[in-house]
Design an enzyme around this catalytic site. Sequence first.
Site, PDB file in Angstrom:
ATOM      1  N   ILE A  30       0.825  -1.214   0.000  1.00  0.00           N
ATOM      2  CA  ILE A  30       0.000   0.000   0.000  1.00  0.00           C
ATOM      3  C   ILE A  30       0.861   1.267   0.000  1.00  0.00           C
ATOM      4  O   ILE A  30       0.405   2.334  -0.423  1.00  0.00           O
ATOM      5  CB  ILE A  30      -0.978  -0.048   1.196  1.00  0.00           C
ATOM      6  CG1 ILE A  30      -2.224   0.761   0.923  1.00  0.00           C
ATOM      7  CG2 ILE A  30      -0.314   0.336   2.498  1.00  0.00           C
ATOM      8  CD1 ILE A  30      -3.367   0.437   1.878  1.00  0.00           C
ATOM      9  N   GLY A  91      12.219  -2.923  11.608  1.00  0.00           N
ATOM     10  CA  GLY A  91      11.025  -2.187  11.206  1.00  0.00           C
ATOM     11  C   GLY A  91       9.831  -3.043  10.875  1.00  0.00           C
ATOM     12  O   GLY A  91       8.932  -2.606  10.154  1.00  0.00           O
ATOM     13  N   GLN A  92       9.789  -4.278  11.410  1.00  0.00           N
ATOM     14  CA  GLN A  92       8.608  -5.119  11.148  1.00  0.00           C
ATOM     15  C   GLN A  92       7.384  -4.483  11.784  1.00  0.00           C
ATOM     16  O   GLN A  92       7.400  -4.133  12.972  1.00  0.00           O
ATOM     17  CB  GLN A  92       8.815  -6.534  11.699  1.00  0.00           C
ATOM     18  CG  GLN A  92       7.670  -7.482  11.351  1.00  0.00           C
ATOM     19  CD  GLN A  92       7.859  -8.891  11.915  1.00  0.00           C
ATOM     20  OE1 GLN A  92       8.761  -9.129  12.709  1.00  0.00           O
ATOM     21  NE2 GLN A  92       6.991  -9.800  11.502  1.00  0.00           N
ATOM     22  N   HIS A  98       6.090 -11.979   5.797  1.00  0.00           N
ATOM     23  CA  HIS A  98       5.943 -11.507   4.421  1.00  0.00           C
ATOM     24  C   HIS A  98       7.304 -11.227   3.826  1.00  0.00           C
ATOM     25  O   HIS A  98       8.208 -10.736   4.507  1.00  0.00           O
ATOM     26  CB  HIS A  98       5.054 -10.260   4.349  1.00  0.00           C
ATOM     27  CG  HIS A  98       5.406  -9.189   5.332  1.00  0.00           C
ATOM     28  ND1 HIS A  98       5.064  -9.263   6.662  1.00  0.00           N
ATOM     29  CD2 HIS A  98       6.098  -8.040   5.178  1.00  0.00           C
ATOM     30  CE1 HIS A  98       5.507  -8.187   7.295  1.00  0.00           C
ATOM     31  NE2 HIS A  98       6.156  -7.436   6.429  1.00  0.00           N
ATOM     32  N   HIS A 100       9.098  -8.963   1.045  1.00  0.00           N
ATOM     33  CA  HIS A 100       8.969  -7.815   0.141  1.00  0.00           C
ATOM     34  C   HIS A 100       9.696  -8.151  -1.162  1.00  0.00           C
ATOM     35  O   HIS A 100      10.866  -8.555  -1.133  1.00  0.00           O
ATOM     36  CB  HIS A 100       9.637  -6.573   0.738  1.00  0.00           C
ATOM     37  CG  HIS A 100       9.023  -6.067   2.004  1.00  0.00           C
ATOM     38  ND1 HIS A 100       8.213  -4.950   2.051  1.00  0.00           N
ATOM     39  CD2 HIS A 100       9.122  -6.508   3.281  1.00  0.00           C
ATOM     40  CE1 HIS A 100       7.831  -4.734   3.302  1.00  0.00           C
ATOM     41  NE2 HIS A 100       8.378  -5.664   4.079  1.00  0.00           N
TER      42      HIS A 100
HETATM   43  P1  AMP Z   1       7.048  -4.665   7.415  1.00  0.00           P
HETATM   44  O1  AMP Z   1       7.444  -3.275   7.815  1.00  0.00           O
HETATM   45  O2  AMP Z   1       8.178  -5.474   6.863  1.00  0.00           O
HETATM   46  O3  AMP Z   1       6.285  -5.370   8.520  1.00  0.00           O
HETATM   47  O4  AMP Z   1       6.071  -4.486   6.172  1.00  0.00           O
HETATM   48  C1  AMP Z   1       4.702  -4.306   6.273  1.00  0.00           C
HETATM   49  C2  AMP Z   1       4.275  -3.710   4.956  1.00  0.00           C
HETATM   50  O5  AMP Z   1       2.877  -3.874   4.832  1.00  0.00           O
HETATM   51  C3  AMP Z   1       4.561  -2.219   4.815  1.00  0.00           C
HETATM   52  O6  AMP Z   1       5.436  -2.002   3.705  1.00  0.00           O
HETATM   53  C4  AMP Z   1       3.172  -1.596   4.594  1.00  0.00           C
HETATM   54  O7  AMP Z   1       3.191  -0.542   3.661  1.00  0.00           O
HETATM   55  C5  AMP Z   1       2.384  -2.788   4.091  1.00  0.00           C
HETATM   56  N1  AMP Z   1       0.959  -2.750   4.341  1.00  0.00           N
HETATM   57  C6  AMP Z   1       0.334  -2.472   5.506  1.00  0.00           C
HETATM   58  N2  AMP Z   1      -0.998  -2.572   5.351  1.00  0.00           N
HETATM   59  C7  AMP Z   1      -1.214  -2.950   4.068  1.00  0.00           C
HETATM   60  C8  AMP Z   1      -2.382  -3.222   3.297  1.00  0.00           C
HETATM   61  N3  AMP Z   1      -3.614  -3.138   3.822  1.00  0.00           N
HETATM   62  N4  AMP Z   1      -2.221  -3.568   1.992  1.00  0.00           N
HETATM   63  C9  AMP Z   1      -0.996  -3.654   1.452  1.00  0.00           C
HETATM   64  N5  AMP Z   1       0.142  -3.407   2.126  1.00  0.00           N
HETATM   65  C10 AMP Z   1       0.043  -3.059   3.425  1.00  0.00           C
END
Ligand code: AMP
Length: 112
Positions: A30, A91-92, A98, A100
Amino acid sequence: MSCLFCKIIAREIPSDIVFENDHALAFRDIHPAAPTHVLVIPKKHVHGIAEAEEGDVEALGQVLLAARAVAAREKLEGGFRLAINNGPDAGQTVFHLHVHVLGGRAMSWPPG
Ligand code: AMP
Ligand code: ZN
């Protein structure tokens, strides 16, 4: 169920899905940090890489194969980066494992 990404798998929260099979789901981040920024998640809830167990081997392997499929579909011929953030220092922010998939621009090394 309180997990954001489990809700995305269940279609309770909309997302821009780019790949799906029995084991994994991939959707656009997002807040993209690159021209292509896709998150690949196992359909099985795994909290994070630090909590992964022997029984998660199939899910983890399938996520990497799904990431490969995403990179091919997104035509990231110039290269791409896979990143897994774990814990506060990395920064999780979402606690459903997941990967990236980042591409479409040159990546610096080491990551910030
Ligand atoms: P992390 O910081 O590695 O935990 O990554 C979490 C990621 O999820 C971040 O890059 C957010 O931008 C992404 N994110 C959070 N909510 C959503 C959502 N509803 N749809 C798509 N991506 C999301
Ligand atoms: Zn989950």
